[in-house]
Scaffold this active site. Structure first.
Site, PDB file in Angstrom:
ATOM      1  N   THR A   1       0.839  -1.312   0.052  1.00 36.21           N
ATOM      2  CA  THR A   1       0.014   0.044   0.000  1.00 36.21           C
ATOM      3  C   THR A   1       0.844   1.265   0.047  1.00 36.21           C
ATOM      4  O   THR A   1       1.892   1.501   0.584  1.00 36.21           O
ATOM      5  CB  THR A   1      -0.814   0.087   1.059  1.00 36.21           C
ATOM      6  OG1 THR A   1      -1.736  -1.216   1.198  1.00 36.21           O
ATOM      7  CG2 THR A   1      -1.925   1.128   1.335  1.00 36.21           C
TER       8      THR A   1
ATOM      9  N   ASP B   1      -8.567  -3.027   3.446  1.00 36.00           N
ATOM     10  CA  ASP B   1      -9.119  -1.737   4.084  1.00 36.00           C
ATOM     11  C   ASP B   1      -8.914  -0.598   3.067  1.00 36.00           C
ATOM     12  O   ASP B   1      -9.658   0.490   3.361  1.00 36.00           O
ATOM     13  CB  ASP B   1      -8.297  -1.547   5.060  1.00 36.00           C
ATOM     14  CG  ASP B   1      -6.801  -1.292   4.838  1.00 36.00           C
ATOM     15  OD1 ASP B   1      -6.117  -2.415   4.372  1.00 36.00           O
ATOM     16  OD2 ASP B   1      -6.229  -0.178   4.920  1.00 36.00           O
TER      17      ASP B   1
ATOM     18  N   THR C   1      -2.065   1.903   6.421  1.00 36.93           N
ATOM     19  CA  THR C   1      -1.284   0.814   5.676  1.00 36.93           C
ATOM     20  C   THR C   1      -0.965  -0.396   6.646  1.00 36.93           C
ATOM     21  O   THR C   1      -1.151   0.001   7.956  1.00 36.93           O
ATOM     22  CB  THR C   1       0.068   1.091   5.147  1.00 36.93           C
ATOM     23  OG1 THR C   1       1.010  -0.005   4.681  1.00 36.93           O
ATOM     24  CG2 THR C   1       0.871   2.110   6.086  1.00 36.93           C
TER      25      THR C   1
HETATM   26  N1  GLY Z   1      -3.543  -2.637   3.575  1.00 35.79           N
HETATM   27  C1  GLY Z   1      -3.940  -3.106   2.195  1.00 35.79           C
HETATM   28  C2  GLY Z   1      -4.603  -4.368   2.189  1.00 35.79           C
HETATM   29  O1  GLY Z   1      -4.463  -5.287   3.283  1.00 35.79           O
HETATM   30  O2  GLY Z   1      -5.146  -4.838   1.159  1.00 35.79           O
END
Ligand code: GLY
Length: 310
Positions: free
Chosen positions: A169, A200, A220
């Site tokens: 991310t 998320d 992130t």
């Molecule tokens: N934080 C990015 C994901 O888990 O998709």
């Protein structure tokens, strides 16, 4: 009021061979976003520009260089949010858009919706004439190799996000000279995720949130954990209750670790120009530009500074 730009390139155990390129990439993106603010652009314009720079850099897990799902395909998620109005736009599971953050912005500005997913998002991109690219052109040789090598380890990474395999991310937060805040987050998600898995990053309140009355956050880390604690909004709730940005971020990440065993990171700005970059993973590449200069770091408690080149 002085403008501030903060970006991250993902919280995870960044290996030595990616360290320098990760730090260079976040510095370039922070400067790119800050130059938008200096030219009188809004916080929203600045976070979009910074995230586009990170999406275009193959070092990061977003746009070009995104990780691959269990079928070896790219599935991208992104969000953008405007703290002036709480307007937000997001896309999930798109596979042929090089800059999902700009498609997310178009969802915000050109539809009555907040989140469009997979085929619908791609159809919408087509309807507004946004350029599409073959999904394969977003895939780097390194990611293809990593996918082949690690094909069977998806379950383990869900349980141990803080490993070199995880990757993760990009994001940006900004406050402009009028005191408006914005956030943007973009990702390819987690290597070998199930087809159709959404983390998320495209979910309002989890991967990002922006409210001129409080501040802006981009998150992130392990998406399932971030979703469970609605991390971005949790951090802002602590700020609302009087905590500093750094304390609010630390407290919320600690809570995520204790409550659901998830690791991650967050960047935050307030309308008055305070900012923080915090993480509980081994490393997170981050960079900020404020009236004092260009800040950056990678390891815990590392906070380096350079004069801003004109
Ligand atoms: N934080 C990015 C994901 O888990 O998709």
């Amino acid at each position: 009021m002085s403008a501030v730009m903060v970006v991250h390139g993902g919280a995870w155990a960044i290996p030595h061979d990616l360290a320098e390129a990760s730090v260079d990439g976040v510095k370039v993106a922070a400067c790119e976003g800050f130059s938008v603010l200096q030219r009188g652009g809004s916080a929203l314009d600045a976070v979009e520009a910074a995230v586009r720079a990170l999406e275009d850099n193959t070092v990061f897990d977003a746009g070009h260089g995104a990780v691959l799902n269990a079928d070896g395909e790219v599935e991208l998620d992104a969000i953008i949010m405007d703290g002036r109005t709480l307007a937000s736009g997001a896309v999930s599971s798109v596979n042929n858009i090089a800059n999902p953050v700009s498609l997310a912005r178009a969802v915000m500005e050109k539809t009555a919706h907040v989140l469009l997913t997979s085929r619908g998002a791609n159809l919408f991109a087509e309807s507004i004439g946004m350029a599409t690219v073959p999904g394969d052109t977003l895939v780097t040789e390194n990611e293809r190799k990593a996918w082949r090598k690690n094909k069977n380890f998806a379950t383990e990474v869900m349980e141990d996000f803080n490993c070199q395999w995880a990757h993760d991310t990009v994001g940006a937060v900004a406050v402009d000279s009028a005191g408006n805040v914005a956030c943007a987050t973009s990702t390819g998600g987690i290597r070998n995720k199930m087809v159709g898995r959404v983390g998320d990053s495209s979910i309002i309140g989890a991967g990002g949130y922006a409210d001129n009355l409080i501040g802006a956050v981009s998150c992130t880390g392990h998406g399932e954990s971030i979703l469970k604690v609605t991390l971005a909004r949790l951090i802002l709730s602590h700020i609302e209750q009087g905590k500093s940005l750094a304390d609010a971020s630390q407290l919320s990440l600690q809570y995520m670790g204790d409550r659901v065993r998830g690791a991650g990171g967050a960047i935050a700005v307030s309308p008055s120009g305070q900012w923080a970059a915090t993480f509980t993973t081994e490393r997170m590449a981050w960079s900020a530009v404020d009236h004092d200069g260009l800040w950056y770091g990678l390891d815990p408690n590392e906070r380096l500074k350079e004069q801003l080149s004109q």
